[in-house]
Design a protein around this motif. Structure first.
Motif, PDB file in Angstrom:
ATOM      1  N   ASP A 116       4.175  13.913  33.085  1.00 38.99           N
ATOM      2  CA  ASP A 116       5.547  13.392  33.087  1.00 38.99           C
ATOM      3  C   ASP A 116       6.255  13.760  31.789  1.00 38.99           C
ATOM      4  N   ARG A 117       5.528  13.719  30.692  1.00 37.20           N
ATOM      5  CA  ARG A 117       6.112  14.109  29.408  1.00 37.20           C
ATOM      6  C   ARG A 117       6.383  15.616  29.369  1.00 37.20           C
ATOM      7  N   VAL A 118       5.490  16.393  29.950  1.00 41.40           N
ATOM      8  CA  VAL A 118       5.716  17.839  30.018  1.00 41.40           C
ATOM      9  C   VAL A 118       6.988  18.128  30.818  1.00 41.40           C
ATOM     10  N   SER A 119       7.148  17.452  31.952  1.00 41.31           N
ATOM     11  CA  SER A 119       8.339  17.642  32.777  1.00 41.31           C
ATOM     12  C   SER A 119       9.605  17.241  32.029  1.00 41.31           C
ATOM     13  N   ALA A 120       9.505  16.193  31.208  1.00 38.61           N
ATOM     14  CA  ALA A 120      10.673  15.706  30.464  1.00 38.61           C
ATOM     15  C   ALA A 120      11.119  16.673  29.379  1.00 38.61           C
ATOM     16  N   LEU A 121      10.293  17.659  29.039  1.00 37.25           N
ATOM     17  CA  LEU A 121      10.710  18.667  28.063  1.00 37.25           C
ATOM     18  C   LEU A 121      11.940  19.434  28.545  1.00 37.25           C
ATOM     19  N   HIS A 122      12.184  19.458  29.859  1.00 38.99           N
ATOM     20  CA  HIS A 122      13.367  20.135  30.388  1.00 38.99           C
ATOM     21  C   HIS A 122      14.660  19.441  29.960  1.00 38.99           C
ATOM     22  N   ASN A 123      14.550  18.221  29.449  1.00 36.91           N
ATOM     23  CA  ASN A 123      15.728  17.496  28.964  1.00 36.91           C
ATOM     24  C   ASN A 123      15.891  17.597  27.451  1.00 36.91           C
ATOM     25  N   VAL A 124      15.088  18.435  26.820  1.00 36.82           N
ATOM     26  CA  VAL A 124      15.119  18.585  25.360  1.00 36.82           C
ATOM     27  C   VAL A 124      15.527  20.009  25.023  1.00 36.82           C
ATOM     28  N   THR A 125      16.432  20.175  24.073  1.00 38.74           N
ATOM     29  CA  THR A 125      16.798  21.513  23.621  1.00 38.74           C
ATOM     30  C   THR A 125      15.752  22.036  22.643  1.00 38.74           C
ATOM     31  N   GLU A 126      15.731  23.339  22.476  1.00 38.68           N
ATOM     32  CA  GLU A 126      14.794  23.942  21.528  1.00 38.68           C
ATOM     33  C   GLU A 126      15.027  23.407  20.117  1.00 38.68           C
ATOM     34  N   SER A 127      16.290  23.289  19.719  1.00 38.23           N
ATOM     35  CA  SER A 127      16.595  22.807  18.368  1.00 38.23           C
ATOM     36  C   SER A 127      16.186  21.346  18.189  1.00 38.23           C
ATOM     37  N   SER A 128      16.309  20.529  19.248  1.00 40.50           N
ATOM     38  CA  SER A 128      15.892  19.125  19.157  1.00 40.50           C
ATOM     39  C   SER A 128      14.380  19.014  18.998  1.00 40.50           C
ATOM     40  N   LEU A 129      13.639  19.835  19.743  1.00 41.01           N
ATOM     41  CA  LEU A 129      12.186  19.820  19.610  1.00 41.01           C
ATOM     42  C   LEU A 129      11.778  20.290  18.220  1.00 41.01           C
ATOM     43  N   LEU A 130      12.436  21.321  17.727  1.00 42.38           N
ATOM     44  CA  LEU A 130      12.146  21.850  16.396  1.00 42.38           C
ATOM     45  C   LEU A 130      12.333  20.770  15.337  1.00 42.38           C
ATOM     46  N   ALA A 131      13.457  20.048  15.420  1.00 43.11           N
ATOM     47  CA  ALA A 131      13.740  18.996  14.444  1.00 43.11           C
ATOM     48  C   ALA A 131      12.757  17.844  14.579  1.00 43.11           C
ATOM     49  N   GLY A 132      12.431  17.465  15.824  1.00 47.71           N
ATOM     50  CA  GLY A 132      11.510  16.363  16.045  1.00 47.71           C
ATOM     51  C   GLY A 132      10.114  16.644  15.524  1.00 47.71           C
ATOM     52  N   LEU A 133       9.707  17.909  15.549  1.00 44.17           N
ATOM     53  CA  LEU A 133       8.391  18.288  15.032  1.00 44.17           C
ATOM     54  C   LEU A 133       8.392  18.410  13.514  1.00 44.17           C
ATOM     55  N   GLY A 134       9.568  18.226  12.906  1.00 40.86           N
ATOM     56  CA  GLY A 134       9.657  18.277  11.453  1.00 40.86           C
ATOM     57  C   GLY A 134       9.647  19.678  10.888  1.00 40.86           C
ATOM     58  N   LEU A 135      10.039  20.674  11.693  1.00 40.52           N
ATOM     59  CA  LEU A 135      10.034  22.059  11.233  1.00 40.52           C
ATOM     60  C   LEU A 135      11.408  22.454  10.701  1.00 40.52           C
ATOM     61  N   SER A 136      11.434  23.463   9.876  1.00 39.71           N
ATOM     62  CA  SER A 136      12.671  23.909   9.242  1.00 39.71           C
ATOM     63  C   SER A 136      13.685  24.366  10.286  1.00 39.71           C
ATOM     64  N   GLU A 137      14.950  24.024  10.064  1.00 35.65           N
ATOM     65  CA  GLU A 137      15.997  24.440  10.995  1.00 35.65           C
ATOM     66  C   GLU A 137      16.238  25.944  10.947  1.00 35.65           C
TER      67      GLU A 137
END
Length: 364
Positions: A116-137
């Motif tokens: 279910d969490r994998v499926s929910a990744l379709h509602n997340v942008t690449e930049s949002s995932l990048l920021a959430g993982l604490g990686l450089s913009e």
């Protein structure tokens, strides 16, 4: 008898001489080795801090994706965090909520991957995932999740998610991967972290109706073929015709991954079919309704473009043209439909449809 002490002193002097000679020879060896390495410009290990940083980021990102279930924190309009309403059930939040707050998209429930969490990744942008993982913009990423082994032959080899920036567009990249056992299945997660790179978040115009039936709105159908959601900021539409030119820069909105979008002159009277998103462009003065024709019936061009944050000029993603020398002359209620798979399409990759189906995309 004095021979005993004299012999001992001589032995000590001999040992000291041997030590001095060894140290001198070893020092000379180090000097020669240093000179050789300097001359040959050899490096013992990586001295490239940017590569080391990419390696650490990939490992850190993978650890955060697979260590727990993640979290979501809403953000107030003034930019402060609403910690009181934060939750670990980020995958139950809507597309709009996820992209107006901060999400760390963990994929684990207990000790197994949560589909279910994998499926929910379709509602997340690449930049949002990048920021959430604490990686450089300044970085970009590509995420792939695949079932590598399953008792169900129909699930064996299925790609659950594959999206983000392609490695070939970046100057450097680092990859981390992990295989997890979930019940009787094995799931492989591959995270690539890139130094820059051009985002591949394409949108596709799949159908357009510049000449709708009397009273109906003009509309444009689009499809997001990416697994990641797309932030519409930076996207633009241009209409060029002998009678009217118009331009529209989208400044808000997010569309989920693998979704269909209807942009219309009037949402209240629009047939949306199975569209996932309906966007009103009538209020923006780009699409008309009824007797208000904002897209030329007789002929024109609609161009879809995208401008990356690091660039000043828009990049043309695709265009659709009718009338003039195209041979596409539409009567009321007809639409112009994209024929895949060539992308970006040429003029021969379009056809007139006498039975428009807004909201129903066929990309097979």
């Amino acid at each position: 008898m004095v021979s005993g002490p004299t012999s001992s002193i001589r032995k000590d002097e001999g040992g000291m001489t041997a030590v001095i000679e060894f140290l001198s020879a070893f020092t000379l060896f180090l000097m020669i080795l240093t000179a050789f390495l300097s001359l040959a410009q050899l490096e013992m290990g990586s001295n490239d801090t940017s590569v080391d940083r990419l390696d650490r980021s990939a490992a850190q990102g993978m650890d955060r994706l697979t260590s727990d279930g993640g979290w979501y924190v809403p953000v107030f309009e003034d930019g402060t965090y609403d910690y009181q309403n934060s939750t670990s059930q980020w995958h139950q939040k809507s597309l709009e909520e996820l992209n107006s707050g901060v999400v760390m998209a963990g994929l684990i429930d207990g000790y197994s991957i949560d589909f279910d969490r994998v499926s929910a990744l379709h509602n997340v942008t690449e930049s949002s995932l990048l920021a959430g993982l604490g990686l450089s913009e300044s970085f970009s990423l590509h995420l792939s999740i695949k079932i590598t082994e399953s008792d169900d032959s129909q699930r064996d080899g299925i790609v659950l998610f594959s999206g983000g920036t392609e490695r070939g567009t970046a100057s450097a990249s680092s990859t981390a991967f992990k295989e997890l056992q979930t019940g009787s299945e094995k799931v492989l997660i591959i995270l690539e972290v890139h130094n820059g790179g051009r985002s591949t978040n394409n949108l596709i115009i799949t159908e357009i109706s510049p000449r709708s039936v009397s009273g109906a709105p003009e509309w444009i159908e689009m499809y997001n073929p990416n697994d990641f959601a797309i932030d519409l900021r930076g996207w633009s539409l241009s209409h060029i015709s002998p009678n009217l030119n118009s331009n529209l820069l989208l400044t808000e909105g997010v569309v989920s991954g693998l979704s269909t979008i209807i942009m219309t002159g009037d949402p209240s009277s629009q047939d949306v079919g199975l569209a996932d998103h309906v966007i009103d462009l009538g209020g923006e003065g780009f699409l008309g309704v009824g007797q208000l024709n904002l897209i030329d019936d007789g002929g024109g061009v609609v161009i879809l473009s995208y401008t990356q944050l690091s660039e000043f000029q828009p990049f043309e993603v695709m265009r659709v043209e009718w009338g003039g020398d195209t041979g596409f002359f539409l009567t009321p209620s007809q639409s112009l439909e994209y024929l895949p798979p060539i992308f970006p399409p040429t003029q021969i990759d379009w056809q007139i449809s006498s039975t428009p189906n807004p909201g129903i995309v066929n990309l097979v």
